[in-house]
Design a protein around this motif. Sequence first.
Motif, PDB file in Angstrom:
ATOM      1  N   THR A  25       2.030  -2.146  -8.377  1.00 20.23           N
ATOM      2  CA  THR A  25       0.658  -2.982  -7.678  1.00 20.23           C
ATOM      3  C   THR A  25       0.602  -2.916  -6.159  1.00 20.23           C
ATOM      4  O   THR A  25      -0.405  -2.568  -5.790  1.00 20.23           O
ATOM      5  CB  THR A  25       0.484  -4.194  -8.413  1.00 20.23           C
ATOM      6  OG1 THR A  25       0.311  -4.119  -9.745  1.00 20.23           O
ATOM      7  CG2 THR A  25      -0.851  -4.905  -7.633  1.00 20.23           C
ATOM      8  N   SER A  26       1.907  -3.324  -5.759  1.00 21.58           N
ATOM      9  CA  SER A  26       1.976  -3.351  -4.188  1.00 21.58           C
ATOM     10  C   SER A  26       1.840  -2.039  -3.512  1.00 21.58           C
ATOM     11  O   SER A  26       1.121  -1.798  -2.555  1.00 21.58           O
ATOM     12  CB  SER A  26       3.091  -4.161  -3.674  1.00 21.58           C
ATOM     13  OG  SER A  26       3.202  -5.528  -4.289  1.00 21.58           O
ATOM     14  N   VAL A  27       2.298  -1.204  -4.111  1.00 22.43           N
ATOM     15  CA  VAL A  27       2.457   0.206  -3.826  1.00 22.43           C
ATOM     16  C   VAL A  27       0.997   0.862  -3.697  1.00 22.43           C
ATOM     17  O   VAL A  27       0.495   1.437  -2.752  1.00 22.43           O
ATOM     18  CB  VAL A  27       3.470   1.144  -4.493  1.00 22.43           C
ATOM     19  CG1 VAL A  27       3.036   2.699  -4.217  1.00 22.43           C
ATOM     20  CG2 VAL A  27       4.871   0.797  -4.228  1.00 22.43           C
ATOM     21  N   ASN A  28       0.374   0.655  -4.955  1.00 22.53           N
ATOM     22  CA  ASN A  28      -1.007   1.155  -4.951  1.00 22.53           C
ATOM     23  C   ASN A  28      -1.850   0.542  -4.173  1.00 22.53           C
ATOM     24  O   ASN A  28      -3.105   1.120  -3.677  1.00 22.53           O
ATOM     25  CB  ASN A  28      -1.407   1.067  -6.693  1.00 22.53           C
ATOM     26  CG  ASN A  28      -2.430   1.985  -7.144  1.00 22.53           C
ATOM     27  OD1 ASN A  28      -2.081   3.391  -6.648  1.00 22.53           O
ATOM     28  ND2 ASN A  28      -3.434   1.600  -7.948  1.00 22.53           N
ATOM     29  N   LYS A  29      -1.951  -0.840  -3.995  1.00 23.45           N
ATOM     30  CA  LYS A  29      -3.016  -1.439  -3.137  1.00 23.45           C
ATOM     31  C   LYS A  29      -2.954  -1.192  -1.744  1.00 23.45           C
ATOM     32  O   LYS A  29      -4.045  -0.972  -1.366  1.00 23.45           O
ATOM     33  CB  LYS A  29      -2.934  -3.117  -3.529  1.00 23.45           C
ATOM     34  CG  LYS A  29      -3.104  -3.679  -4.937  1.00 23.45           C
ATOM     35  CD  LYS A  29      -4.654  -3.359  -5.353  1.00 23.45           C
ATOM     36  CE  LYS A  29      -5.008  -3.896  -6.684  1.00 23.45           C
ATOM     37  NZ  LYS A  29      -6.454  -3.385  -7.100  1.00 23.45           N
ATOM     38  N   THR A  30      -1.668  -0.922  -1.365  1.00 19.85           N
ATOM     39  CA  THR A  30      -1.655  -0.771   0.127  1.00 19.85           C
ATOM     40  C   THR A  30      -1.744   0.626   0.485  1.00 19.85           C
ATOM     41  O   THR A  30      -2.581   1.064   1.434  1.00 19.85           O
ATOM     42  CB  THR A  30      -0.169  -1.285   0.515  1.00 19.85           C
ATOM     43  OG1 THR A  30       0.725  -0.562  -0.258  1.00 19.85           O
ATOM     44  CG2 THR A  30      -0.105  -2.570   0.628  1.00 19.85           C
ATOM     45  N   GLY A  62       6.004   4.916  -2.220  1.00 20.15           N
ATOM     46  CA  GLY A  62       4.492   4.922  -1.402  1.00 20.15           C
ATOM     47  C   GLY A  62       4.516   6.366  -0.625  1.00 20.15           C
ATOM     48  O   GLY A  62       3.508   6.687  -0.460  1.00 20.15           O
ATOM     49  N   VAL A  63       5.650   7.068  -0.269  1.00 17.12           N
ATOM     50  CA  VAL A  63       5.499   8.398   0.343  1.00 17.12           C
ATOM     51  C   VAL A  63       4.871   9.397  -0.662  1.00 17.12           C
ATOM     52  O   VAL A  63       3.955  10.049  -0.098  1.00 17.12           O
ATOM     53  CB  VAL A  63       6.901   8.761   0.964  1.00 17.12           C
ATOM     54  CG1 VAL A  63       6.801  10.184   1.230  1.00 17.12           C
ATOM     55  CG2 VAL A  63       7.412   7.997   2.167  1.00 17.12           C
ATOM     56  N   TRP A  64       5.191   9.366  -1.814  1.00 15.14           N
ATOM     57  CA  TRP A  64       4.610  10.204  -2.747  1.00 15.14           C
ATOM     58  C   TRP A  64       3.142  10.164  -2.818  1.00 15.14           C
ATOM     59  O   TRP A  64       2.196  11.050  -2.876  1.00 15.14           O
ATOM     60  CB  TRP A  64       5.589   9.880  -4.115  1.00 15.14           C
ATOM     61  CG  TRP A  64       6.415  10.687  -4.341  1.00 15.14           C
ATOM     62  CD1 TRP A  64       7.954  10.171  -4.507  1.00 15.14           C
ATOM     63  CD2 TRP A  64       6.811  12.305  -4.636  1.00 15.14           C
ATOM     64  NE1 TRP A  64       8.784  11.208  -4.704  1.00 15.14           N
ATOM     65  CE2 TRP A  64       8.089  12.289  -4.661  1.00 15.14           C
ATOM     66  CE3 TRP A  64       5.850  13.358  -4.546  1.00 15.14           C
ATOM     67  CZ2 TRP A  64       8.788  13.839  -4.909  1.00 15.14           C
ATOM     68  CZ3 TRP A  64       6.542  14.504  -4.933  1.00 15.14           C
ATOM     69  CH2 TRP A  64       7.893  14.646  -4.971  1.00 15.14           C
ATOM     70  N   VAL A  65       2.707   8.785  -3.026  1.00 12.78           N
ATOM     71  CA  VAL A  65       1.281   8.486  -3.274  1.00 12.78           C
ATOM     72  C   VAL A  65       0.623   8.784  -1.951  1.00 12.78           C
ATOM     73  O   VAL A  65      -0.433   9.513  -1.973  1.00 12.78           O
ATOM     74  CB  VAL A  65       1.124   7.000  -3.804  1.00 12.78           C
ATOM     75  CG1 VAL A  65      -0.546   6.735  -3.929  1.00 12.78           C
ATOM     76  CG2 VAL A  65       1.670   6.509  -4.724  1.00 12.78           C
ATOM     77  N   CYS A  66       1.170   8.502  -0.644  1.00 13.91           N
ATOM     78  CA  CYS A  66       0.524   8.804   0.520  1.00 13.91           C
ATOM     79  C   CYS A  66       0.284  10.173   0.675  1.00 13.91           C
ATOM     80  O   CYS A  66      -0.814  10.542   1.507  1.00 13.91           O
ATOM     81  CB  CYS A  66       1.237   7.755   1.711  1.00 13.91           C
ATOM     82  SG  CYS A  66       0.905   5.982   1.397  1.00 13.91           S
ATOM     83  N   CYS A  67       1.422  11.009   0.412  1.00 11.21           N
ATOM     84  CA  CYS A  67       1.119  12.329   0.641  1.00 11.21           C
ATOM     85  C   CYS A  67      -0.049  13.064  -0.160  1.00 11.21           C
ATOM     86  O   CYS A  67      -0.762  13.776   0.456  1.00 11.21           O
ATOM     87  CB  CYS A  67       2.431  13.036   0.348  1.00 11.21           C
ATOM     88  SG  CYS A  67       3.825  12.948   1.441  1.00 11.21           S
ATOM     89  N   GLY A  68      -0.329  12.458  -1.302  1.00 10.30           N
ATOM     90  CA  GLY A  68      -1.117  13.059  -2.212  1.00 10.30           C
ATOM     91  C   GLY A  68      -2.624  12.548  -1.727  1.00 10.30           C
ATOM     92  O   GLY A  68      -3.517  13.242  -1.603  1.00 10.30           O
ATOM     93  N   ILE A  69      -2.468  11.300  -1.118  1.00 11.03           N
ATOM     94  CA  ILE A  69      -4.017  10.656  -0.584  1.00 11.03           C
ATOM     95  C   ILE A  69      -4.261  11.264   0.517  1.00 11.03           C
ATOM     96  O   ILE A  69      -5.377  11.611   0.814  1.00 11.03           O
ATOM     97  CB  ILE A  69      -3.506   9.030  -0.412  1.00 11.03           C
ATOM     98  CG1 ILE A  69      -3.442   8.447  -1.507  1.00 11.03           C
ATOM     99  CG2 ILE A  69      -4.715   8.651   0.628  1.00 11.03           C
ATOM    100  CD1 ILE A  69      -3.369   7.074  -1.340  1.00 11.03           C
TER     101      ILE A  69
END
Length: 409
Positions: free
Chosen positions: A247-252, A324-331
């Motif tokens: 949740t912390s990873v996703n929300k940020t 977070g790196v994985w999610v932010c690269c996709g974003i």
Amino acid sequence: MALRRAFSWSAIESIGSRGFDLVALWLVMNALPEAEIALFGVATAAIFLFNLLFIAPETSLLRYQKQWQDEGVLPSCLGAFVGFNTIKLLIHVLGLVGVALSEGVNGVFYAILFSLTTQLLQMAEIARIYHRMDMQQSFVAKLEIASKLAWMIACSSVFYCRTAAWYFAIYTTWAFLFSIIWIGVLYRKTHFFFTLRGMIRTVYETVKGFSLWSHLAGVVTLFLYNANVLFLQWFGNVEIADIALMTSVNKTANLFFVIPMFIQGFVPVMLANTNNQAGGMREVLLGNGAISALQLASFLLAGSLLGQYFGVASDNLAEYYGLGVWVCCGIFVLNVTRPISTFLMMKAPPWRVFVFIFLPVSVVAIFAFGYGAFKYQALGVVVASCAIYCLLAFMLCINLILFRTSKRR
């Protein structure tokens, strides 16, 4: 000149209101205990399930407001949208009462309450869209920043009552008050009126022509934003601590959608108020790409500090950063192409945009998130997020090329 001034005020609104949102999220993430954060994450992630059912016909204002104004039917259409949203709110209230009586106050209750709150905000969005399309961005910016300041102050109370229940209570109260303010402002400006027959006709016409496909595309997008938390809970066989960390990873990480979403939201205003649409889109894409790159760089350089800021325990910071790196690269990849989505919705047949872009991506996403959660838990869902965001960006680019090719023939 007027378009640039409107863009400047929109930028002020986005930066100001999202700044207060950032502080509010910090207050919530640092105040709530781990179990409450997990409840908060799952209840808010489930929003796409409710949005699937509750269509938003007012999005058709983005495409038809000027036409309706010229035809003299805009007050009737606005009244129809307000009436339809009121019905949706009443359905939510009945759902809350039913769940409370049959099961008590549980996660389902909070999910419905959060959906009710988003519907209150959607009611206010009718007025915001009207003012933005009418080039009154300065007024929207001032009222939005004032409302977000009030929200930030309200969130400080979570430190004194550290429960998800209190958070949802103040969120709903705040949304209710400001939706009333926005609708009051809209009525003063337009003197909209409501008739049942007019509402049925307007909602039917807008839904079959534009809003249905825009709504479904929005539901898919919201699903992609939140699927990692939900699928991790459903199929990951993990502890509450893992759900809280995800949740912390996703929300940020989702904060990095905010500025590109603002730029994307300006596309209909630009298309409706300029003759040089190709040049305008070029500027939008270049500016959006530069901002998206800066956002990714900021997380790569300071992601651990961001985790500390949002209350992630020091023992979990390395895992938080890696996920977070994985999610932010996709974003980042998706953000670069976000304006294309709105451009295609405005210019191409909306049903084609949904059927050939969002629908196939959503089908692939269900399998990717399910497999990732079952096989690799948290790492699996963040890799799936990155891959799905990249797939959606690729599909948007391919369909833009096909659209422009067909226009040249």
